[in-house]
Scaffold this active site. Sequence first.
Site, PDB file in Angstrom:
ATOM      1  N   ASN A  76      60.703  -3.252  88.051  1.00  0.00           N
ATOM      2  CA  ASN A  76      61.317  -2.183  88.146  1.00  0.00           C
ATOM      3  C   ASN A  76      62.692  -1.125  87.244  1.00  0.00           C
ATOM      4  OD1 ASN A  76      59.141  -0.912  89.965  1.00  0.00           O
ATOM      5  ND2 ASN A  76      60.568  -1.453  91.417  1.00  0.00           N
ATOM      6  N   GLY A  86      56.230 -11.818  95.546  1.00  0.00           N
ATOM      7  CA  GLY A  86      57.691 -11.897  95.584  1.00  0.00           C
ATOM      8  C   GLY A  86      58.605 -10.960  95.262  1.00  0.00           C
ATOM      9  N   ALA A  87      59.034 -10.081  94.221  1.00  0.00           N
ATOM     10  CA  ALA A  87      59.845  -8.829  93.680  1.00  0.00           C
ATOM     11  C   ALA A  87      59.416  -7.956  92.456  1.00  0.00           C
ATOM     12  CB  ALA A  87      61.172  -9.614  93.305  1.00  0.00           C
ATOM     13  N   MET A  88      59.551  -6.806  91.580  1.00  0.00           N
ATOM     14  CA  MET A  88      58.988  -6.487  91.002  1.00  0.00           C
ATOM     15  C   MET A  88      60.413  -5.934  90.045  1.00  0.00           C
ATOM     16  SD  MET A  88      56.766  -4.959  89.424  1.00  0.00           S
ATOM     17  CE  MET A  88      57.043  -4.039  88.544  1.00  0.00           C
ATOM     18  N   GLU A 141      55.615 -12.695  81.753  1.00  0.00           N
ATOM     19  CA  GLU A 141      55.807 -13.318  82.573  1.00  0.00           C
ATOM     20  C   GLU A 141      56.791 -14.859  82.031  1.00  0.00           C
ATOM     21  OE1 GLU A 141      56.779 -12.892  85.336  1.00  0.00           O
ATOM     22  OE2 GLU A 141      55.697 -10.272  85.273  1.00  0.00           O
ATOM     23  N   HIS A 187      65.154 -13.408  87.577  1.00  0.00           N
ATOM     24  CA  HIS A 187      63.909 -13.018  87.181  1.00  0.00           C
ATOM     25  C   HIS A 187      63.910 -11.854  86.811  1.00  0.00           C
ATOM     26  CE1 HIS A 187      59.334 -14.546  86.099  1.00  0.00           C
ATOM     27  NE2 HIS A 187      59.130 -12.632  86.574  1.00  0.00           N
ATOM     28  N   GLU A 188      64.211 -11.627  87.531  1.00  0.00           N
ATOM     29  CA  GLU A 188      63.767 -10.246  87.789  1.00  0.00           C
ATOM     30  C   GLU A 188      64.947  -9.080  86.957  1.00  0.00           C
ATOM     31  OE1 GLU A 188      60.861  -8.678  88.317  1.00  0.00           O
ATOM     32  OE2 GLU A 188      60.870 -10.673  90.414  1.00  0.00           O
TER      33      GLU A 188
HETATM   34  N1  PHE Z   1      56.173  -8.361  87.928  1.00  0.00           N
HETATM   35  C1  PHE Z   1      56.400  -9.312  88.957  1.00  0.00           C
HETATM   36  C2  PHE Z   1      57.159 -10.827  88.150  1.00  0.00           C
HETATM   37  O1  PHE Z   1      56.828 -11.521  88.042  1.00  0.00           O
HETATM   38  C3  PHE Z   1      55.828  -9.826  89.652  1.00  0.00           C
HETATM   39  C4  PHE Z   1      54.736  -8.589  90.604  1.00  0.00           C
HETATM   40  C5  PHE Z   1      53.819  -8.743  89.736  1.00  0.00           C
HETATM   41  C6  PHE Z   1      55.003  -7.992  91.507  1.00  0.00           C
HETATM   42  C7  PHE Z   1      52.530  -7.775  90.531  1.00  0.00           C
HETATM   43  C8  PHE Z   1      53.793  -7.048  92.310  1.00  0.00           C
HETATM   44  C9  PHE Z   1      52.972  -7.195  91.205  1.00  0.00           C
HETATM   45  O2  PHE Z   1      58.925 -10.019  88.237  1.00  0.00           O
HETATM   46 ZN    ZN Z   2      57.922 -11.253  86.664  1.00  0.00          ZN
END
Ligand code: PHE
Ligand code: ZN
Length: 877
Positions: A272, A268-270, A327, A304-305
């Site tokens: 970073n 879904g999203a990341m 998470e 969430h992000e």
């Molecule tokens: N860490 C991300 C999230 O939950 C999910 C994710 C995991 C995205 C692995 C890409 C690869 O917000």
């Molecule tokens: Zn997450």
Amino acid sequence: MKESQPSAIYLKDYTAPPFLIDKTELSFDLDESTTVVTSRLHMRRNPVFGASTVPLVLDGGPDVKLIGVAMDDYELPQEEYRVVDDQLIITATADSFVLTCETLIEPQNNTRLEGLYRSSSMFCTQCEAEGFRHITYYLDRPDVMSVFTTTIIADETRYPVMLSNGNEVERGKTDEGKTVVVWHDPFPKPAYLFALVAGDLAVKNDVFITQSQREVTLQIFTESHNIDKVDYAMEALKRSMRWDEETYGREYDLDIFMIVAVDDFNMGAMENKGLNIFNSSCLLASPETTTDDAYLRVEAIVAHEYFHNWSGNRVTCRDWFQLSLKEGFTVFRDQTFSADMHSATVKRVEDVSFLRTAQFAEDAGPMAHPVRPASFIEISNFYTLTVYEKGAEIVRMIHTLLGEEKFRAGSDLYFDRHDGQAVTCDDFVAAMQDASGVDLSQFKRWYSQAGTPKLSVTDAFDQALGKYCVTIKQDTPATPGQPTKLPLHIPVRIGLLDANGQSLSSSLDGATSEEHVLHLTDAEQSFEFTGLATRPVPSLLRGFSAPVKLDYNYSSQDLLLLMSSDSDGFNRWSAAQQLAVNELSQLITQAIKGETLAIESQLVHGFKALLADASLDPAMVALVLTLPNQAYLSEISTPIYPAEIKQARVYLKTLLAEALSADFERIYQQHRVTEEYQAVAEDIAHRSLKNVALSYWAEASSERAQQAVFEQFSTADNMTDQFAALSIAVHSQHNQAADMLAAFYEQWKTEPLVVNKWLMLSASQDNANALSIVKGLMAHPAFDLKNPNKVRSVLGGFGQNVAGFHKEDGSGYQFLADQIIVLNKRNPQIASRLCTPLTRWKKLKPELSAKMKSELERILAEDLSKDVYEVITKSLA
Ligand code: PHE
Ligand code: ZN
């Protein structure tokens, strides 16, 4: 099969890293054919190891080509290093040194979408969990935290936007006229939070003033044709930033926060650091192209992000077994945020409904694992509903046990104590316990024990003493690798109702109240309520206070009472679901026996009363009217008879539709929203009730209903209504369904996200030719095997297609297996996720079960990625 099989790694084998990297300097020379990556790693031996001689071992990937290695600028000759199994090993090192590596990669050929890859015309990265090693050799583990400086060199005419984490600190030109941009991120972070983006992107700018009056620049980047669809995400971002300040006291820490939308993304999203990267399906929104559900999802994922900036980035995970540390906590935070923005009860019902359907199925299947797994073969397989959703339930239970204030004290202590560290789930619980004084030692078992506990509740009433006694037995079924289970500490919220549905006050252990939280800690335990004149009806597990299955022998009358009168909105919904489950179970049994379906439905009366009560929240009414879905009914059946479950659902829905046709028509007319579209709770509520009513009305034999469906489809000014009408047409076998599907594609063929919805709906059509329809979709110009969203749409839609996927001859299973085999080579993460429906083979009726199993065996005979290998072998074990 491969010669050597992938092996598991274990939590119990964890050791601290022998080396640390204080500073990481990266340089990317981006080019269409090869990208040159140069890294300078400022390393030292980890003092906790003492004087040590262990060699330096860096992680790499099969597609990383090593050009040269230097130690403190001394170019290492070939015999001083070696590359074995994708790892770079250097035997002799000083205690502290700068390691320089030059590597070549080919982002344009990266189909795994891990590391650096291309999506449309841009370069982007995905490094969680172990993607950074596909960029260059590194200590690719979350407990190695480093300060990153990143130099990007590219042709500015093609890549005018060049981004990485932190702040832009320098900009210039190379001798050849390429542009050089340098980014610096002052916060130490693990490599999984690294990000880079380069492309010709449009930007939307905004500003947020933090609680301490700092100005933060906000930027959302997309390809230029999408920039008009980011306003909603930007507002959601600002709401999230404000909410985290008010609710958790967490302020944003850099001067700039950026989000980039990319079309090709595995998840879904990341999160970073300072540079979130989103699947465009989770960021872009406009009334014409986006449904209400999708709007709410955009808001939740943006939140969430953003929340990860504290729960994940400032305080991160020691190792990947601790994934739920970030998470589970962050999902709990985004759930609470959405509850605060809209209706808390509606949000809870949606979350629980999803948990009970999908997470419970996972926890009862071959991939069942604890929220903190003890081992894994491929970490990508553990981004699961258990780690995310059950993990969030654990945090929610801590919240219930501590109460709002002590929970906040616990989270303050956690962030304070561990800022800048990589820690464990135990550290999280310890902070909660230390700040509150509440003993969580037994509670911690929730992290290590897999499986969904079952609570069996019995009761007795003593009229003479006015005493009501509730006895609860808890039992967690065996899961792979865990044959026996211990009792858990389970909070059970309970209220008591009289025969008219009035809340009763009662005393428990000296406390008098209309609601109590029972602390279930033993395998079997009794609780005595006093001060009751008549036998009460218990409202158990209010708000779904624990992720458990509840067994109490409610009569239909009790359920109707709870459904109409319980003060707990969640339990009103839950009672209606239970009543529907009871009736559907009878019908499923009849269908399996080949009998004619017949039932004296009590739901008719419940629904009738519900539809007559104008004081209720329309969103809640819509949820109560929604029958348990195929997936949930499958989860609670053993064995699963897919066709019979579907038959029973259709029968009950039609019965209710015919009996209440006039009511549904009235509700449909009453709840039409006439103002301009807005994704706000009130309007969403009316639309959802109106569309549920239409879906029933369309099941009744009514010409007018057919007309209404067609008209709504043709005249809607928003995607929610248009797509609802289209789905209803397709699923109710409307005589114009095929034309409507075709018209929809014509109308929206230039909007990929809408086309994905069309693909999904088309693939889920209940049709004797379902398989050839799906094959046609995969050959359609709108399909693209490189794009995970499209693969998920078509194969996900097909997975829900009872007639097609579960066809008696096994052709549906065979087709899915073929796709898994193709994707296994191109994109192992996506291939592995597609295996999920096949992992349920043991629960299916015998004829189907055998056919599914043989497809798993056929997949196993291939040369498999670790991802697919793990899921298939565990499923067959
Ligand atoms: N860490 C991300 C999230 O939950 C999910 C994710 C995991 C995205 C692995 C890409 C690869 O917000
Ligand atoms: Zn997450």
